[in-house]
Design a protein around this motif. Structure first.
Motif, PDB file in Angstrom:
ATOM      1  N   THR A 145       4.656   8.225  -5.934  1.00  0.00           N
ATOM      2  CA  THR A 145       4.276   6.813  -5.892  1.00  0.00           C
ATOM      3  C   THR A 145       3.126   6.487  -6.857  1.00  0.00           C
ATOM      4  O   THR A 145       2.886   5.314  -7.151  1.00  0.00           O
ATOM      5  CB  THR A 145       3.904   6.341  -4.472  1.00  0.00           C
ATOM      6  OG1 THR A 145       2.912   7.201  -3.933  1.00  0.00           O
ATOM      7  CG2 THR A 145       5.124   6.340  -3.554  1.00  0.00           C
ATOM      8  N   ALA A 146       2.410   7.499  -7.348  1.00  0.00           N
ATOM      9  CA  ALA A 146       1.339   7.240  -8.314  1.00  0.00           C
ATOM     10  C   ALA A 146       1.941   7.095  -9.715  1.00  0.00           C
ATOM     11  O   ALA A 146       2.934   7.749 -10.035  1.00  0.00           O
ATOM     12  CB  ALA A 146       0.337   8.384  -8.296  1.00  0.00           C
ATOM     13  N   TYR A 169       4.915  12.670  -1.842  1.00  0.00           N
ATOM     14  CA  TYR A 169       4.834  11.212  -1.674  1.00  0.00           C
ATOM     15  C   TYR A 169       3.833  10.631  -2.669  1.00  0.00           C
ATOM     16  O   TYR A 169       4.100   9.654  -3.364  1.00  0.00           O
ATOM     17  CB  TYR A 169       4.445  10.885  -0.235  1.00  0.00           C
ATOM     18  CG  TYR A 169       3.855   9.517  -0.052  1.00  0.00           C
ATOM     19  CD1 TYR A 169       4.630   8.369  -0.221  1.00  0.00           C
ATOM     20  CD2 TYR A 169       2.505   9.351   0.267  1.00  0.00           C
ATOM     21  CE1 TYR A 169       4.083   7.111  -0.078  1.00  0.00           C
ATOM     22  CE2 TYR A 169       1.959   8.102   0.417  1.00  0.00           C
ATOM     23  CZ  TYR A 169       2.740   6.983   0.232  1.00  0.00           C
ATOM     24  OH  TYR A 169       2.196   5.739   0.365  1.00  0.00           O
ATOM     25  N   ARG A 170       2.690  11.279  -2.745  1.00  0.00           N
ATOM     26  CA  ARG A 170       1.617  10.757  -3.592  1.00  0.00           C
ATOM     27  C   ARG A 170       1.983  10.867  -5.076  1.00  0.00           C
ATOM     28  O   ARG A 170       1.774   9.930  -5.852  1.00  0.00           O
ATOM     29  CB  ARG A 170       0.335  11.537  -3.286  1.00  0.00           C
ATOM     30  CG  ARG A 170      -0.896  10.959  -3.909  1.00  0.00           C
ATOM     31  CD  ARG A 170      -1.254   9.595  -3.359  1.00  0.00           C
ATOM     32  NE  ARG A 170      -2.235   8.990  -4.238  1.00  0.00           N
ATOM     33  CZ  ARG A 170      -2.085   7.826  -4.869  1.00  0.00           C
ATOM     34  NH1 ARG A 170      -1.003   7.091  -4.675  1.00  0.00           N
ATOM     35  NH2 ARG A 170      -3.013   7.373  -5.674  1.00  0.00           N
ATOM     36  N   VAL A 176       0.861  -1.195   0.000  1.00  0.00           N
ATOM     37  CA  VAL A 176       0.000   0.000   0.000  1.00  0.00           C
ATOM     38  C   VAL A 176       0.896   1.244   0.000  1.00  0.00           C
ATOM     39  O   VAL A 176       0.707   2.168  -0.796  1.00  0.00           O
ATOM     40  CB  VAL A 176      -0.935   0.027   1.229  1.00  0.00           C
ATOM     41  CG1 VAL A 176      -1.643   1.378   1.357  1.00  0.00           C
ATOM     42  CG2 VAL A 176      -1.953  -1.106   1.158  1.00  0.00           C
ATOM     43  N   LEU A 177       1.880   1.247   0.883  1.00  0.00           N
ATOM     44  CA  LEU A 177       2.780   2.401   1.040  1.00  0.00           C
ATOM     45  C   LEU A 177       3.516   2.714  -0.259  1.00  0.00           C
ATOM     46  O   LEU A 177       3.675   3.880  -0.625  1.00  0.00           O
ATOM     47  CB  LEU A 177       3.794   2.083   2.140  1.00  0.00           C
ATOM     48  CG  LEU A 177       4.740   3.203   2.560  1.00  0.00           C
ATOM     49  CD1 LEU A 177       3.965   4.266   3.319  1.00  0.00           C
ATOM     50  CD2 LEU A 177       5.871   2.660   3.430  1.00  0.00           C
ATOM     51  N   THR A 178       3.973   1.672  -0.953  1.00  0.00           N
ATOM     52  CA  THR A 178       4.783   1.887  -2.170  1.00  0.00           C
ATOM     53  C   THR A 178       3.936   1.806  -3.435  1.00  0.00           C
ATOM     54  O   THR A 178       4.461   1.876  -4.534  1.00  0.00           O
ATOM     55  CB  THR A 178       5.903   0.828  -2.281  1.00  0.00           C
ATOM     56  OG1 THR A 178       5.290  -0.454  -2.471  1.00  0.00           O
ATOM     57  CG2 THR A 178       6.765   0.803  -1.031  1.00  0.00           C
ATOM     58  N   HIS A 179       2.618   1.636  -3.263  1.00  0.00           N
ATOM     59  CA  HIS A 179       1.681   1.565  -4.379  1.00  0.00           C
ATOM     60  C   HIS A 179       2.089   0.464  -5.364  1.00  0.00           C
ATOM     61  O   HIS A 179       2.249   0.703  -6.564  1.00  0.00           O
ATOM     62  CB  HIS A 179       1.585   2.926  -5.068  1.00  0.00           C
ATOM     63  CG  HIS A 179       0.390   3.050  -5.967  1.00  0.00           C
ATOM     64  ND1 HIS A 179      -0.893   2.860  -5.519  1.00  0.00           N
ATOM     65  CD2 HIS A 179       0.283   3.334  -7.286  1.00  0.00           C
ATOM     66  CE1 HIS A 179      -1.733   3.015  -6.515  1.00  0.00           C
ATOM     67  NE2 HIS A 179      -1.048   3.302  -7.602  1.00  0.00           N
TER      68      HIS A 179
END
Lengths: 406, 406
Positions: B257-258, B253-254, A311-314
């Motif tokens: 990682t997206a 972060y988002r 989840v954290l690292t997608h």
């Protein structure tokens, strides 16, 4: 030159690892010792205590000649997939031998167990099923099945035996020209958190002592000086070592802003566990409290940690299915011996050997590596977050001349 | 009882807002003044300086009788969608009159502009297109078109005129039984960051002074005592006020990682802007530096801020399309007068009036509200993060007896 492979995490490097390397050299007469190492996140779904670069330096300072990266998509996985990635990378870089630590210490037991497992798969499986139906644990059921089929019973309740068995099976499965060896692990068990031996403690105990005391000196007895020095340098640069609690705010943010449908896209999210994650996250104030609340008999601590890392690292199911096979050999570091070895073999390698990460942009395995690195860096405040992320793709492989060795 | 609506953000409440409320009462003889207010994130894509509850208290302390929430899906939007949600909610709670502040101050100009726009849409559009083709800005092109069609030219280079025009258009478009009024804004312009009037400064200036001085007392001249008190209480509880920089680590972060495909699912991500976001995020160490790097003529600062807010709160195109119409009236607070008004009308309301947020679970508009609240809370350390998020769904509507008024 004879290249022998080891599969490592070095989280952190300690005297037990040093013992394993010395025994590996003695047993195999290796000219070149090659380690395939996990990157920012580890097999049991935890962040590495320090970066892959600091751990590469620890390895090179202690006798490893070449460090290559086990990509995230194999590193943060249960034993079979972890093993399958690791042995294939070692084979691709030319290792004809593998040497792993195990509680058993008897390679014949692994070979006979693997033979039985692959050649008598049907009777083995049906014996295991029967034992499981009688309420036996999987390790006991497997041991009984092996015994019934005349093989040496391998104790799969021991974590290093489980990994070793997975390595041997993967070698068979991919028909790799690789001979496995095993060395008995000394003193401390894998999960053992209490340090009783004067100079050997498990990585788990070392991390626990570090967490509890906050003092690097407290582990000086268990960690070679060069490794301790890397821990010290990392702590001076980044202000701290990594642990899961450091990532809990990011995990919580992500779990609360993702929909259940988003979570179902993540690797390892199965059987409705996304409901439990959503249900318990709002009230949790620490990672430990969160996992304790979500944990069930079916969802063990390790499985949940791994899932939370995804989840954290997608890391999505889609990314996982795109990453079935290693596509490159990423060099993290080498000694002078390692450099000479690579010079010799580089034209015959089965996969491209890559020193510059920028060349890997667009490769699904490496794109996931960058996501993991971004998450790994994101818990630091700026400008450290930018610096930590830049390390991922802008660091040249570590060259270790040997002059640095103490 | 005569209910009159206002559309507000109160970020924070200041003397200009107080003036607008007093003028609204004087002009409309309102018995019950109802504000529809943005929640955690605001129209221009910024986090609110303090929570919706603190801002509700500011409103009630200064003369508002009822505060209802403008859901995130309407609040963080360009003028048309923002207006469309706001006026429909005010109509649904029974307001037959709306009073907004504008630079123009002349309601006839808004009405004639809206009439021309709706009744002579084709000639208006073609005149505007011709002017745009000649290189005119949109505000100048619209003014020229209105003039050519015999309407009063409304100056759409002024942000409150733009919003006011959107309100009047939305009233027409949804055929709402609602009469609009406007009050000229005094002294400080919307975007004006320098405070020159002795007691009136825009919310933008007030926030700038707070950011630059770090002192609540520095804005005492521009903010009523009750509002200042709310800022002080919030700061004491949470240790700080909100600004975008506080969310930059989460945004970074988002974004890192997206995948680009993930970003294309976010509302407002169009025309390949996801490439620019990905391209500039790694090196950026502040939100301001990031937006400055990404900004183009086409992607203005406000548009980018709004899009980044959607990334932060995970507001997808799918969620946006599910949220075309208001589905509930969420009560944030009321005075004694407000309570009596609601008692009187509650059986005739066009939408359910909801005091307990738990009743809204599953409603797409409210699910997005929770995601926004989770993101809003996530920049705090624990246990404040948990506390701030719990405030979203566990706070009862504020009841303000009037005894609290100073």
């Amino acid at each position: 030159m004879k290249a022998v492979g080891v599969i490592v995490e070095y989280n952190p490097f300690h005297n037990g690892h040093l013992h394993h390397l010395q025994e590996t050299r003695r047993k195999t007469n290796a000219d070149c010792l090659i380690a395939v190492m996990s990157g920012n996140f580890l097999q049991r779904g935890e962040p590495a205590i320090v970066s892959k670069w600091a751990r590469t330096k620890m390895a090179l300072a202690s006798g490893i000649d070449i460090v290559i990266e086990l990509p995230y998509a194999f590193a943060v996985q249960a034993a079979e997939r972890f093993a399958s990635g690791a042995v294939r990378l070692l084979a691709a870089i030319g290792c004809r031998e593998l040497c792993f630590g195990s509680e058993s210490g008897d390679i014949a037991a692994f070979l006979s167990a693997a033979d039985t497992w692959s050649e008598q798969q049907e009777p083995f499986d049906s014996l295991v099923r029967a034992e499981l139906a009688r309420g036996q644990s999987f390790p006991r059921a497997a041991a009984a099945a092996w015994q019934a089929l005349g093989a040496a019973p391998l104790d799969l309740s021991k974590p290093n035996n489980v990994l070793g068995f997975a390595y041997v099976k993967a070698i068979r499965q991919h028909a790799l020209p690789m001979t496995p060896h095993t060395i008995p692990r000394r003193a401390a068990g894998y999960h053992d958190e209490s340090a009783s031996h004067p100079s050997i403690a498990s990585a788990t105990s070392v991390r626990k002592i570090l967490r509890q005391t906050g003092q690097l000196e407290a582990v000086a007895a268990y960690v070679p000086a060069a490794a301790l020095d890397q821990l010290r340098q990392y702590q001076e640069t980044y202000g701290r070592l990594h642990d899961w609690e450091m990532y809990f705010p990011l995990l919580k943010y992500r779990l609360l802003t993702a929909t259940e449908a988003d979570l179902r896209r993540i690797a390892g999210v199965e059987e409705g566990i996304e409901h439990r994650l959503k249900q318990h996250i709002a009230a949790a104030e620490t990672f430990a409290a969160f996992i304790a609340a979500v944990k069930t008999k079916r969802y063990t601590w390790t499985r949940l940690q791994r899932l939370c890392t995804h989840v954290l690292t997608h890391f999505t199911k889609e990314a996982q299915s795109e990453a079935a096979d290693p596509t490159y050999i990423r060099l993290l570091g080498m000694s002078e011996t390692g450099r000479r070895y690579l010079q010799q073999v580089k034209k015959q390698l089965a996969l491209p050997l890559v020193a510059k990460a920028a060349k890997l942009n667009g490769d699904p395995l490496y794109e996931q590596e960058k996501r993991a690195a971004a998450a790994y860096a994101a818990a630091f405040p700026e400008p450290l977050a930018s610096r930590a992320f830049r390390e991922e793709y802008a660091t040249a492989p570590i060259y270790f001349s040997g002059m640095e060795r103490k």
